[in-house]
Design a protein around this motif. Structure first.
Motif, PDB file in Angstrom:
ATOM      1  N   TRP A  55       0.837  -1.205   0.000  1.00  0.00           N
ATOM      2  CA  TRP A  55       0.000   0.000   0.000  1.00  0.00           C
ATOM      3  C   TRP A  55       0.874   1.258   0.000  1.00  0.00           C
ATOM      4  CZ3 TRP A  55      -4.273   0.571  -1.967  1.00  0.00           C
ATOM      5  CH2 TRP A  55      -5.327   1.307  -1.480  1.00  0.00           C
ATOM      6  N   THR A  56       1.911   1.258   0.808  1.00  0.00           N
ATOM      7  CA  THR A  56       2.847   2.386   0.875  1.00  0.00           C
ATOM      8  C   THR A  56       3.567   2.566  -0.460  1.00  0.00           C
ATOM      9  OG1 THR A  56       3.167   2.010   3.234  1.00  0.00           O
ATOM     10  CG2 THR A  56       4.821   3.341   2.113  1.00  0.00           C
ATOM     11  N   MET A  57       3.989   1.443  -1.054  1.00  0.00           N
ATOM     12  CA  MET A  57       4.662   1.519  -2.354  1.00  0.00           C
ATOM     13  C   MET A  57       3.720   2.067  -3.423  1.00  0.00           C
ATOM     14  SD  MET A  57       6.929  -1.982  -2.231  1.00  0.00           S
ATOM     15  CE  MET A  57       7.161  -2.001  -3.976  1.00  0.00           C
ATOM     16  N   LEU A  58       2.461   1.668  -3.386  1.00  0.00           N
ATOM     17  CA  LEU A  58       1.487   2.177  -4.349  1.00  0.00           C
ATOM     18  C   LEU A  58       1.324   3.685  -4.210  1.00  0.00           C
ATOM     19  CD1 LEU A  58      -0.763   1.597  -6.480  1.00  0.00           C
ATOM     20  CD2 LEU A  58      -2.324   1.525  -4.531  1.00  0.00           C
ATOM     21  N   TRP A  59       1.169   4.159  -2.985  1.00  0.00           N
ATOM     22  CA  TRP A  59       1.004   5.595  -2.770  1.00  0.00           C
ATOM     23  C   TRP A  59       2.268   6.358  -3.168  1.00  0.00           C
ATOM     24  CZ3 TRP A  59      -3.292   7.891  -2.876  1.00  0.00           C
ATOM     25  CH2 TRP A  59      -4.434   7.283  -2.383  1.00  0.00           C
ATOM     26  N   PHE A  60       3.436   5.790  -2.884  1.00  0.00           N
ATOM     27  CA  PHE A  60       4.694   6.426  -3.279  1.00  0.00           C
ATOM     28  C   PHE A  60       4.794   6.504  -4.807  1.00  0.00           C
ATOM     29  CE2 PHE A  60       9.282   6.232  -4.233  1.00  0.00           C
ATOM     30  CZ  PHE A  60       9.667   7.413  -3.626  1.00  0.00           C
ATOM     31  N   LEU A 103       2.298   6.541  -6.974  1.00  0.00           N
ATOM     32  CA  LEU A 103       1.323   7.541  -7.443  1.00  0.00           C
ATOM     33  C   LEU A 103       1.811   8.963  -7.179  1.00  0.00           C
ATOM     34  CD1 LEU A 103      -2.042   5.863  -6.428  1.00  0.00           C
ATOM     35  CD2 LEU A 103      -1.093   6.133  -8.727  1.00  0.00           C
ATOM     36  N   TRP A 104       2.496   9.171  -6.073  1.00  0.00           N
ATOM     37  CA  TRP A 104       3.040  10.490  -5.761  1.00  0.00           C
ATOM     38  C   TRP A 104       4.117  10.883  -6.786  1.00  0.00           C
ATOM     39  CZ3 TRP A 104       7.929  11.970  -3.564  1.00  0.00           C
ATOM     40  CH2 TRP A 104       7.984  13.312  -3.197  1.00  0.00           C
ATOM     41  N   ILE A 105       5.008   9.935  -7.117  1.00  0.00           N
ATOM     42  CA  ILE A 105       6.038  10.198  -8.128  1.00  0.00           C
ATOM     43  C   ILE A 105       5.391  10.459  -9.480  1.00  0.00           C
ATOM     44  CG2 ILE A 105       7.979   9.159  -9.392  1.00  0.00           C
ATOM     45  CD1 ILE A 105       8.722  10.009  -6.583  1.00  0.00           C
ATOM     46  N   LEU A 106       4.377   9.672  -9.820  1.00  0.00           N
ATOM     47  CA  LEU A 106       3.641   9.878 -11.070  1.00  0.00           C
ATOM     48  C   LEU A 106       3.007  11.267 -11.103  1.00  0.00           C
ATOM     49  CD1 LEU A 106       2.854   8.190 -13.589  1.00  0.00           C
ATOM     50  CD2 LEU A 106       0.733   7.687 -12.408  1.00  0.00           C
ATOM     51  N   TRP A 107       2.455  11.695  -9.994  1.00  0.00           N
ATOM     52  CA  TRP A 107       1.856  13.021  -9.891  1.00  0.00           C
ATOM     53  C   TRP A 107       2.904  14.117 -10.107  1.00  0.00           C
ATOM     54  CZ3 TRP A 107      -1.734  16.310 -10.360  1.00  0.00           C
ATOM     55  CH2 TRP A 107      -1.627  17.558  -9.758  1.00  0.00           C
ATOM     56  N   LEU A 108       4.084  13.956  -9.511  1.00  0.00           N
ATOM     57  CA  LEU A 108       5.142  14.946  -9.688  1.00  0.00           C
ATOM     58  C   LEU A 108       5.572  15.050 -11.149  1.00  0.00           C
ATOM     59  CD1 LEU A 108       7.427  14.465  -6.567  1.00  0.00           C
ATOM     60  CD2 LEU A 108       5.906  16.360  -7.081  1.00  0.00           C
ATOM     61  N   PHE A 109       5.704  13.900 -11.819  1.00  0.00           N
ATOM     62  CA  PHE A 109       6.045  13.936 -13.240  1.00  0.00           C
ATOM     63  C   PHE A 109       4.982  14.683 -14.041  1.00  0.00           C
ATOM     64  CE2 PHE A 109       9.073  10.433 -12.521  1.00  0.00           C
ATOM     65  CZ  PHE A 109      10.141  10.928 -13.253  1.00  0.00           C
ATOM     66  N   LEU A 110       3.720  14.416 -13.760  1.00  0.00           N
ATOM     67  CA  LEU A 110       2.628  15.092 -14.463  1.00  0.00           C
ATOM     68  C   LEU A 110       2.643  16.589 -14.172  1.00  0.00           C
ATOM     69  CD1 LEU A 110       0.129  14.826 -16.250  1.00  0.00           C
ATOM     70  CD2 LEU A 110      -1.192  14.417 -14.172  1.00  0.00           C
ATOM     71  N   LEU A 111       2.866  16.962 -12.939  1.00  0.00           N
ATOM     72  CA  LEU A 111       2.927  18.374 -12.567  1.00  0.00           C
ATOM     73  C   LEU A 111       4.065  19.087 -13.303  1.00  0.00           C
ATOM     74  CD1 LEU A 111       1.818  20.613 -10.671  1.00  0.00           C
ATOM     75  CD2 LEU A 111       3.520  19.867  -9.014  1.00  0.00           C
ATOM     76  N   PHE A 112       5.253  18.477 -13.340  1.00  0.00           N
ATOM     77  CA  PHE A 112       6.383  19.090 -14.048  1.00  0.00           C
ATOM     78  C   PHE A 112       6.125  19.146 -15.551  1.00  0.00           C
ATOM     79  CE2 PHE A 112       9.033  17.666 -10.291  1.00  0.00           C
ATOM     80  CZ  PHE A 112       9.121  18.950  -9.767  1.00  0.00           C
ATOM     81  N   LYS A 113       5.463  18.140 -16.089  1.00  0.00           N
ATOM     82  CA  LYS A 113       5.132  18.122 -17.520  1.00  0.00           C
ATOM     83  C   LYS A 113       4.193  19.282 -17.858  1.00  0.00           C
ATOM     84  CE  LYS A 113       4.807  16.186 -21.577  1.00  0.00           C
ATOM     85  NZ  LYS A 113       5.861  16.364 -22.521  1.00  0.00           N
ATOM     86  N   VAL A 114       3.206  19.510 -17.018  1.00  0.00           N
ATOM     87  CA  VAL A 114       2.260  20.602 -17.259  1.00  0.00           C
ATOM     88  C   VAL A 114       2.961  21.949 -17.124  1.00  0.00           C
ATOM     89  CG1 VAL A 114       0.239  21.773 -16.286  1.00  0.00           C
ATOM     90  CG2 VAL A 114       0.176  19.318 -16.705  1.00  0.00           C
ATOM     91  N   VAL A 115       3.794  22.119 -16.117  1.00  0.00           N
ATOM     92  CA  VAL A 115       4.482  23.399 -15.925  1.00  0.00           C
ATOM     93  C   VAL A 115       5.431  23.677 -17.091  1.00  0.00           C
ATOM     94  CG1 VAL A 115       6.140  24.627 -14.465  1.00  0.00           C
ATOM     95  CG2 VAL A 115       4.228  23.434 -13.426  1.00  0.00           C
ATOM     96  N   THR A 116       6.171  22.668 -17.544  1.00  0.00           N
ATOM     97  CA  THR A 116       7.059  22.894 -18.693  1.00  0.00           C
ATOM     98  C   THR A 116       6.261  23.167 -19.959  1.00  0.00           C
ATOM     99  OG1 THR A 116       7.249  20.518 -19.102  1.00  0.00           O
ATOM    100  CG2 THR A 116       8.985  21.561 -17.809  1.00  0.00           C
ATOM    101  N   ASP A 117       5.092  22.545 -20.100  1.00  0.00           N
ATOM    102  CA  ASP A 117       4.265  22.825 -21.277  1.00  0.00           C
ATOM    103  C   ASP A 117       3.721  24.247 -21.244  1.00  0.00           C
ATOM    104  OD1 ASP A 117       2.914  21.694 -23.722  1.00  0.00           O
ATOM    105  OD2 ASP A 117       1.192  22.477 -22.611  1.00  0.00           O
ATOM    106  N   ILE A 118       3.420  24.745 -20.059  1.00  0.00           N
ATOM    107  CA  ILE A 118       2.939  26.130 -19.946  1.00  0.00           C
ATOM    108  C   ILE A 118       3.990  27.090 -20.479  1.00  0.00           C
ATOM    109  CG2 ILE A 118       2.391  27.970 -18.298  1.00  0.00           C
ATOM    110  CD1 ILE A 118       1.007  25.811 -16.571  1.00  0.00           C
ATOM    111  N   PHE A 119       5.232  26.893 -20.070  1.00  0.00           N
ATOM    112  CA  PHE A 119       6.285  27.813 -20.491  1.00  0.00           C
ATOM    113  C   PHE A 119       6.744  27.569 -21.921  1.00  0.00           C
ATOM    114  CE2 PHE A 119       6.634  28.104 -15.876  1.00  0.00           C
ATOM    115  CZ  PHE A 119       6.527  29.478 -15.742  1.00  0.00           C
TER     116      PHE A 119
END
Length: 134
Positions: free
Chosen positions: A11-16, A18-34
Motif C-alpha cells: 500500500w505504501t509503495m502504491l502511494w509512493f 502515485l506520488w512520483i507519477l503526480w510529480l512527473f505530471l505536474l512538471f510536464k504541465v508546468v514545462t508545457d505552460i512555459f
C-alpha cells in the motif's frame, strides 16, 4: 518487521508510486505552460499560479482545456528533434546532397555489382573506379 505487515508495505509503495507519477505530471504541465508559444505572459502567469495554488484541480483543468495542444506541441518537438538528428546523420555520413545525384559510394556499389555479375571486366572496373574517385 512484525509491526508492519506486507500488505501495508504494498500500500505504501502504491502511494509512493502515485506520488512520483503526480510529480512527473505536474512538471510536464508546468514545462508545457512555459513552452507554449500561443499564450502570452499573463496567460502563462495565470496558468502557473492556478497549477501551483490548486495543484490537483489546476492540472486537471489544464489537461482538459489544453491537453490536445499539449500533445501537438510534444509531437512537433519530437519531429523537430528527429529531423535534426537525421540532418546530423546525413552531414556526418557526407550524404546531405542526396537529391543532387548519386554519391560516390552508391556508384562504387553499382560498379562492384556490375563486376560481380560479369557485365564489366576487372580492367573496366578499375578504370571506372579511378575515374569516379578522381
Amino acid at each position: 518487521m512484525d509491526d508492519y505487515p506486507l500488505l501495508n508495505l504494498f500500500w505504501t509503495m502504491l502511494w509512493f508510486f502515485l506520488w512520483i507519477l503526480w510529480l512527473f505530471l505536474l512538471f510536464k504541465v508546468v514545462t508545457d505552460i512555459f513552452r507554449s508559444h500561443d499564450m502570452g505572459g499573463w496567460g502563462k502567469a495565470g496558468w502557473t499560479a492556478f497549477v501551483i495554488l490548486l495543484p490537483y484541480i489546476g492540472v486537471l483543468v489544464y489537461l482538459i482545456a489544453r491537453g490536445k495542444s499539449m500533445g501537438n506541441r510534444d509531437r512537433a518537438l519530437a519531429m523537430q528533434a528527429e529531423s535534426g538528428f537525421q540532418d546530423y546523420i546525413r552531414k556526418a555520413a557526407g550524404t546531405e546532397n542526396r537529391d543532387a545525384g548519386p554519391r560516390h559510394v552508391d556508384e562504387l556499389a553499382r560498379l562492384a555489382d556490375l563486376k560481380n555479375s560479369g557485365a564489366i571486366s576487372e580492367d573496366e572496373f578499375r578504370v571506372a573506379k579511378a575515374k569516379l574517385l578522381a
